[in-house]
Write an enzyme that holds these catalytic residues in place. Structure first.
Site, PDB file in Angstrom:
ATOM      1  N   ARG A 149       0.860  -1.189   0.000  1.00  5.87           N
ATOM      2  CA  ARG A 149       0.000   0.000   0.000  1.00  5.87           C
ATOM      3  C   ARG A 149       0.891   1.233   0.000  1.00  5.87           C
ATOM      4  O   ARG A 149       1.808   1.327   0.822  1.00  5.87           O
ATOM      5  CB  ARG A 149      -0.855  -0.042   1.270  1.00  5.87           C
ATOM      6  CG  ARG A 149      -1.873   1.055   1.351  1.00  5.87           C
ATOM      7  CD  ARG A 149      -2.589   1.069   2.694  1.00  5.87           C
ATOM      8  NE  ARG A 149      -1.925   1.935   3.639  1.00  5.87           N
ATOM      9  CZ  ARG A 149      -2.514   2.453   4.734  1.00  5.87           C
ATOM     10  NH1 ARG A 149      -3.755   2.135   5.025  1.00  5.87           N
ATOM     11  NH2 ARG A 149      -1.853   3.238   5.543  1.00  5.87           N
ATOM     12  N   HIS A 216      -8.900   7.011   2.567  1.00  6.08           N
ATOM     13  CA  HIS A 216      -9.439   7.275   3.902  1.00  6.08           C
ATOM     14  C   HIS A 216     -10.650   8.213   3.843  1.00  6.08           C
ATOM     15  O   HIS A 216     -10.784   9.133   4.654  1.00  6.08           O
ATOM     16  CB  HIS A 216      -8.346   7.803   4.840  1.00  6.08           C
ATOM     17  CG  HIS A 216      -8.396   7.163   6.194  1.00  6.08           C
ATOM     18  ND1 HIS A 216      -9.097   7.709   7.223  1.00  6.08           N
ATOM     19  CD2 HIS A 216      -7.860   6.015   6.671  1.00  6.08           C
ATOM     20  CE1 HIS A 216      -8.980   6.917   8.293  1.00  6.08           C
ATOM     21  NE2 HIS A 216      -8.243   5.875   7.973  1.00  6.08           N
ATOM     22  N   GLU A 266     -13.969  -1.009   6.599  1.00  6.94           N
ATOM     23  CA  GLU A 266     -13.279  -1.200   7.877  1.00  6.94           C
ATOM     24  C   GLU A 266     -14.041  -0.620   9.063  1.00  6.94           C
ATOM     25  O   GLU A 266     -13.773  -1.004  10.194  1.00  6.94           O
ATOM     26  CB  GLU A 266     -11.856  -0.638   7.816  1.00  6.94           C
ATOM     27  CG  GLU A 266     -11.795   0.858   7.704  1.00  6.94           C
ATOM     28  CD  GLU A 266     -10.374   1.389   7.565  1.00  6.94           C
ATOM     29  OE1 GLU A 266      -9.553   0.724   6.939  1.00  6.94           O
ATOM     30  OE2 GLU A 266     -10.118   2.468   8.102  1.00  6.94           O
ATOM     31  N   ARG A 287     -13.798  -4.955   3.599  1.00  9.44           N
ATOM     32  CA  ARG A 287     -12.629  -4.900   4.487  1.00  9.44           C
ATOM     33  C   ARG A 287     -12.965  -4.994   5.978  1.00  9.44           C
ATOM     34  O   ARG A 287     -12.161  -4.656   6.835  1.00  9.44           O
ATOM     35  CB  ARG A 287     -11.874  -3.587   4.218  1.00  9.44           C
ATOM     36  CG  ARG A 287     -11.223  -3.598   2.861  1.00  9.44           C
ATOM     37  CD  ARG A 287     -10.228  -2.505   2.649  1.00  9.44           C
ATOM     38  NE  ARG A 287      -9.713  -1.875   3.829  1.00  9.44           N
ATOM     39  CZ  ARG A 287      -8.731  -2.344   4.578  1.00  9.44           C
ATOM     40  NH1 ARG A 287      -8.119  -3.451   4.251  1.00  9.44           N
ATOM     41  NH2 ARG A 287      -8.348  -1.670   5.641  1.00  9.44           N
ATOM     42  N   GLU A 343      -4.483  -7.043   5.165  1.00  6.44           N
ATOM     43  CA  GLU A 343      -3.611  -5.916   5.528  1.00  6.44           C
ATOM     44  C   GLU A 343      -2.675  -6.344   6.660  1.00  6.44           C
ATOM     45  O   GLU A 343      -3.076  -7.038   7.590  1.00  6.44           O
ATOM     46  CB  GLU A 343      -4.478  -4.734   5.989  1.00  6.44           C
ATOM     47  CG  GLU A 343      -3.669  -3.496   6.347  1.00  6.44           C
ATOM     48  CD  GLU A 343      -4.561  -2.330   6.771  1.00  6.44           C
ATOM     49  OE1 GLU A 343      -5.730  -2.555   7.123  1.00  6.44           O
ATOM     50  OE2 GLU A 343      -4.054  -1.198   6.746  1.00  6.44           O
ATOM     51  N   TRP A 407     -12.074  12.316   8.694  1.00 10.15           N
ATOM     52  CA  TRP A 407     -10.695  11.889   8.937  1.00 10.15           C
ATOM     53  C   TRP A 407     -10.566  10.471   8.503  1.00 10.15           C
ATOM     54  O   TRP A 407     -10.332   9.809   7.814  1.00 10.15           O
ATOM     55  CB  TRP A 407     -10.272  11.987  10.407  1.00 10.15           C
ATOM     56  CG  TRP A 407      -8.803  11.664  10.488  1.00 10.15           C
ATOM     57  CD1 TRP A 407      -7.766  12.507  10.254  1.00 10.15           C
ATOM     58  CD2 TRP A 407      -8.213  10.374  10.754  1.00 10.15           C
ATOM     59  NE1 TRP A 407      -6.569  11.843  10.345  1.00 10.15           N
ATOM     60  CE2 TRP A 407      -6.803  10.539  10.640  1.00 10.15           C
ATOM     61  CE3 TRP A 407      -8.727   9.115  11.042  1.00 10.15           C
ATOM     62  CZ2 TRP A 407      -5.916   9.477  10.829  1.00 10.15           C
ATOM     63  CZ3 TRP A 407      -7.862   8.061  11.229  1.00 10.15           C
ATOM     64  CH2 TRP A 407      -6.478   8.243  11.136  1.00 10.15           C
TER      65      TRP A 407
HETATM   66  C1  GCO Z   1      -6.311   1.077   7.507  1.00  9.10           C
HETATM   67  C2  GCO Z   1      -7.110   2.040   8.317  1.00  9.10           C
HETATM   68  C3  GCO Z   1      -6.534   2.483   9.619  1.00  9.10           C
HETATM   69  C4  GCO Z   1      -7.547   3.321  10.418  1.00  9.10           C
HETATM   70  C5  GCO Z   1      -7.482   2.970  11.868  1.00  9.10           C
HETATM   71  C6  GCO Z   1      -8.473   3.759  12.701  1.00  9.10           C
HETATM   72  O1  GCO Z   1      -6.625   0.967   6.349  1.00  9.10           O
HETATM   73  O2  GCO Z   1      -5.436   0.433   8.056  1.00  9.10           O
HETATM   74  O3  GCO Z   1      -7.626   3.061   7.525  1.00  9.10           O
HETATM   75  O4  GCO Z   1      -5.327   3.134   9.483  1.00  9.10           O
HETATM   76  O5  GCO Z   1      -7.352   4.667  10.244  1.00  9.10           O
HETATM   77  O6  GCO Z   1      -7.676   1.609  12.027  1.00  9.10           O
HETATM   78  O7  GCO Z   1      -8.523   3.301  14.008  1.00  9.10           O
HETATM   79 MG    MG Z   2      -8.208   2.111   5.721  1.00  8.77          MG
END
Ligand code: GCO
Ligand code: MG
Length: 407
Positions: A149, A216, A266, A287, A343, A407
Site C-alpha cells: 500500500r 481514507h 473497515e 474490508r 492488511e 478523517w
Molecule cells: C487502515 C485504516 C486504519 C484506520 C485505523 C483507525 O486501512 O489500516 O484506515 O489506518 O485509520 O484503524 O482506528
Molecule cells: Mg483504511
C-alpha cells in the site's frame, strides 16, 4: 453435556497502543480470548462488557456460539453499533477459541479447513515524499512482499493519513494522544501528488507487484470517480475508502465511471451496512474486521454473503486491531473461498509480543495461521499489567477554511 461459562474478564492494556482483551473461562477451566478494541472508545466497550454483557452469560453453555451471538445481537433490542458489536466480537472470538481447544483443532479446521497454502499480505509503504515512499516499497518487495500500500505526504499539508512521522513507528503514532489532534485536508493538493505517486511507482517497481492505496474517505463520490479514472493506467489491486458510503449507492456513481477495483468496510459493524454495496456489485473487496463486526461469527456471515456476489474479503489489519484479531483473520482467510488479501503492519513490536504470544509465521509476504487448538494465541496477564491504559484519540480533520471533514 453443557460447558458452562463461569467467568468473563476484561483487560485493557497499552503495549504500544491500547487494546481491550476479553477472557472467557468455563467451569472445567478452559479459557478463550477475544479482541474487543475500539480505537478512541475503548472504555465504552469495557463498560458494555462488564456492566451489561458478562452478567447475562454466566452459566450459559459456551458451546452454543451462534445462539449466544444471536442472544447478544437480537436480544439487546438496540441492535448493531460499534460499541455493542466490538463487545460481541470479544466474547465470540473467545468462544471459538474455547471450542477449538475442546475439539483439539485449530479454528480454521472448524470452519472447513484450508482453501489455500498461505494468506497473502499487503504491507504499508509510506514516506514523506514520493522518492522515500518508493524506497520503502522497494525494501518491502525485497523482503518478499508481493503487495504494497502506498501513502505519501501531501506537500503543503502538515499531516497526511497513513504517513508516519520521521522517527516514530506506527504503533507509537496511534497511541498516546490525550486529546484528538487536528489535521488539515485539501483535495486539490492531494490530487497534485497521488496520481504522480502511482505513475512513478509503476515505472520504478514494475508491473507485477500489487499496489494499493487508502483515500481514507476524504473525497466526495464524484471526486473519487475522477481519481479512479486517473489511476486506471497503474492498475491498482484496490482503491480503498475512496469516499464515505453512508449512502451505499454513492458507490454506484463511482462504479459507473471507473474500472479501478474498489474496497471499503473497515468501519462497518454488520452486513447491513454493506448489503447493497455487495449485492449490486458496486465494490470488489469488503474490508470489515472481526473485532468490529461481532467476531468470527459476524465476519463469517459477511464473507459468505459476499461470496455469492464475487466480492472478496480483505480484512482490516491496522495496528489498533490486536494480534488476537489478526489470528482470527488468518483462520478465516485460509478457509474463505473468496479471500483476497490481508492488511499487515508487522508483528515485530517487542511489547506487543510480550503480551500476546503466538506462533504465526510470516514468510515471503504470506502468513500462516497457528495449527494449535483454538485461535492459537495467548494473553499474558502479568505482562499486560506493565502497560496500563492511556486515553488516546484518532486525529480529526478540517478543510483549510476550518470546516470539519472526514478523517
Ligand atoms: C487502515 C485504516 C486504519 C484506520 C485505523 C483507525 O486501512 O489500516 O484506515 O489506518 O485509520 O484503524 O482506528
Ligand atoms: Mg483504511
Amino acid at each position: 453435556m453443557a460447558v458452562k461459562i463461569s467467568q468473563i474478564q476484561v483487560f485493557v492494556c497499552s503495549p504500544g497502543r491500547n487494546f481491550v482483551t476479553v477472557k472467557v473461562t468455563t467451569e472445567d477451566g478452559t479459557t478463550g480470548i477475544g479482541d474487543a478494541t475500539l480505537n478512541g472508545r475503548e472504555m465504552a466497550v469495557v463498560s458494555c462488557l462488564e456492566q451489561h454483557i458478562a452478567p447475562c452469560l454466566i452459566g450459559k453453555d459456551a458451546q452454543n456460539i451462534e445462539d449466544i451471538w444471536q442472544y447478544l445481537y437480537k436480544g439487546v433490542y438496540w441492535r448493531k453499533g460499534p460499541v455493542n458489536m466490538a463487545a460481541i466480537a470479544g466474547i465470540d472470538m473467545a468462544l471459538w477459541d474455547i471450542k477449538g481447544k475442546v475439539a483439539g483443532l485449530p479454528v480454521h479446521q472448524l470452519l472447513g479447513g484450508k482453501s489455500r497454502t498461505g494468506v497473502t499480505l499487503y504491507a504499508h509503504g509510506s514516506g514523506q515524499c514520493i522518492d522515500s515512499t518508493l524506497s520503502k516499497a522497494e525494501h518491502l518487495i525485497n523482503q518478499g512482499f508481493r503487495a504494497v500500500r502506498l501513502q505519501t505526504a501531501i506537500p503543503g499539508l502538515t499531516a497526511t493519513y497513513g504517513v508516519l512521522g520521521d522517527k516514530k513507528d506506527y504503533f507509537e503514532l496511534q497511541g498516546n494522544r490525550p486529546l484528538p489532534p487536528e489535521e488539515p485536508w485539501c483535495t486539490q493538493k492531494y490530487f497534485s501528488v497521488v496520481v504522480e505517486l502511482f505513475r512513478q511507482a509503476r515505472k520504478r517497481l514494475g508491473e507485477e507487484v500489487h499496489l494499493l492505496h487508502d483515500v481514507h474517505s476524504r473525497l466526495t463520490p464524484i471526486e473519487a470517480a475522477r481519481l479512479g479514472k486517473l489511476l486506471e493506467p497503474y492498475h491498482l489491486y484496490f482503491l480503498e475508502d475512496a469516499a464515505i458510503a453512508e449512502n451505499q449507492n454513492s458507490y454506484q456513481l463511482i462504479r459507473h465511471h471507473t474500472t479501478v477495483p474498489l474496497a471499503i468496510g473497515e468501519t462497518y459493524n454488520t452486513l447491513w451496512e454493506c448489503k447493497d454495496l455487495i449485492q449490486h456489485q458496486w465494490i470488489d473487496f469488503i474490508r470489515t474486521a472481526a473485532t468490529h463486526a461481532g467476531g468470527l461469527t459476524g465476519l463469517r456471515k459477511i464473507t459468505e454473503f459476499a461470496n455469492v456476489f464475487d466480492v472478496r474479503i480483505a480484512p482490516h489489519g491496522a495496528p489498533d486491531l490486536s494480534p488476537v484479531c489478526f489470528a482470527t483473520h488468518l483462520h478465516i482467510n485460509i478457509w474463505a473461498p473468496n479471500f483476497g488479501i490481508q492488511e499487515f503492519v508487522g508483528l515485530d513490536n517487542p511489547q506487543l509480543n510480550e503480551v500476546f504470544t503466538h506462533d504465526i509465521r510470516v514468510e515471503n509476504g504470506m502468513a500462516l495461521p497457528s495449527d494449535l487448538p483454538g485461535l492459537g494465541i495467548s494473553f499474558n496477564e502479568d505482562a499486560a499489567k506493565k502497560y496500563p491504559y492511556k486515553r488516546s484519540y484518532l486525529p480529526v480533520s478540517r478543510l483549510e477554511d476550518g470546516t470539519m471533514w472526514h478523517w
